[in-house]
Design a protein around this motif. Sequence first.
Motif: not given
Lengths: 187, 66
Positions: A60, A130, A134, A57
Amino acid sequence: MSEAQPRPPRDELLIHIPSLRAFAVSLSGQIDRADDLVQETLVKAWRNLGSYTEGTNMRAWLFTILRNVYISDIRRRKREVQDTDGVFAESVAVAPAQNGHMDLVDFRKALDGLPEEQREALVLIGAAEFSYEEAAEIAGCAVGTVKSRVNRARNALARKLNLDVSEIGLEPALRAALGPQDRSGVA
Amino acid sequence: MTQRKADDTKLDTDVQSHIGRQLRAGYVDILNQPVPDRFLELLAELDAKQVDPPADDTDARQNGAR
């Protein structure tokens, strides 16, 4: 020849700039400062692209960098200016918009008044959407910690804004239809 | 609506969704703005220079208190 050409890093980063800015504004409350944070984040990300694991990700990953940039920025500021607590609150990023969003300005102030870690948790979950997992990774804490920070943040906001269920149970449109109650400043 | 816990650790869902809407509104506002030129220029610059990774140690430092 494999067709699986990864997007060039430049394009990849470009995609995430809007959400980085949104996150930075949510954290810092100031658009100028937010853009400086994003700038530093992009430079750091560029230099550390090697440490980004392809296929994971990226948003992230970038949020984590931005978050760390923000925290060191706070530390730097605390060292440099120790007596200007009130100054930051004055320049709120969300301008009292044309459409008279006083609600939003009050909300922004209340949000700015939260402890850093609570605001961060709330924004990651409630705005950036999120998952708790996360968010925990980005904030560098346990999932349970994120949950309790989000809870505390919500409770604090509700208190600060004097949110009463009876007041906000109705959608704004419906409230408006029922008659003007608090349109004090609207010309 | 039925679960009204008296203790304030559990917020009413109406309050929660109100907070959620406000939070999201401010966020989406920025999200929808076009990318400022300064970032396009920055990326172009980084790309052109192919800035070499100079083993930047600020990352290691930034979590430690000084």
